[in-house]
Design a protein around this motif. Structure first.
Motif, short mmCIF file in Angstrom:
data_model
loop_
_atom_site.label_atom_id
_atom_site.label_comp_id
_atom_site.label_asym_id
_atom_site.label_seq_id
_atom_site.Cartn_x
_atom_site.Cartn_y
_atom_site.Cartn_z
N LEU A 58 -7.58 -4.49 -4.04
CA LEU A 58 -7.75 -4.85 -5.38
C LEU A 58 -6.27 -4.49 -6.52
O LEU A 58 -5.87 -5.73 -7.37
CB LEU A 58 -8.56 -4.19 -6.60
N THR A 59 -5.78 -3.59 -6.12
CA THR A 59 -4.53 -3.39 -7.04
C THR A 59 -3.38 -4.11 -6.22
O THR A 59 -2.32 -4.36 -7.04
CB THR A 59 -4.03 -1.34 -6.82
N ASP A 60 -2.95 -4.24 -5.27
CA ASP A 60 -2.26 -4.71 -4.75
C ASP A 60 -2.55 -6.60 -5.25
O ASP A 60 -1.08 -6.55 -5.95
CB ASP A 60 -1.99 -5.02 -3.31
N ILE A 61 -3.66 -6.64 -5.12
CA ILE A 61 -3.57 -8.22 -5.67
C ILE A 61 -3.23 -8.34 -7.29
O ILE A 61 -2.05 -9.47 -7.52
CB ILE A 61 -4.49 -8.41 -4.91
N GLY A 62 -3.83 -7.74 -7.94
CA GLY A 62 -3.69 -7.05 -9.06
C GLY A 62 -1.67 -6.73 -9.72
O GLY A 62 -1.77 -8.14 -10.83
N THR A 63 -1.26 -6.24 -9.06
CA THR A 63 -0.17 -6.24 -9.47
C THR A 63 1.11 -6.94 -8.42
O THR A 63 1.97 -7.53 -9.81
CB THR A 63 0.53 -5.13 -9.18
N GLU A 64 0.77 -8.27 -7.43
CA GLU A 64 1.15 -9.56 -7.69
C GLU A 64 1.46 -10.42 -8.72
O GLU A 64 1.64 -10.74 -8.44
CB GLU A 64 0.52 -9.89 -6.17
N GLU A 65 0.18 -10.52 -8.57
CA GLU A 65 -0.58 -11.48 -9.67
C GLU A 65 0.13 -11.68 -11.21
O GLU A 65 1.41 -12.49 -11.50
CB GLU A 65 -2.07 -11.60 -10.36
#
Length: 68
Positions: A58-65
């Protein structure tokens, strides 16, 4: 001590106003279904994940967004 220089990374030259495009861009970035809202949802959900792997995802997805 910090020195703040208000300078754009790339120069912008606006020849005429396009209010329709401005509304579209604002909806994409700041609207309820925009990039910022999506990234904040992912980053907030990571605190309720029971395992470390889920938190990392979720951290990876959130920062990618945030970067899009």
């Amino acid at each position: 001590m910090w020195i703040y220089e208000k300078k754009l990374e790339y120069p912008v030259n606006i020849r005429k106003k396009d209010l329709k495009m401005a509304k579209y861009l604002m909806a994409q970035y700041g609207g309820p279904d925009g990039e910022l809202a999506a990234s904040l949802r992912y980053l907030n959900q990571r605190y309720s994940m029971p395992d470390e792997r889920g938190k990392a995802l979720l951290t990876d997805i959130g920062t990618e967004e945030l970067l899009q």
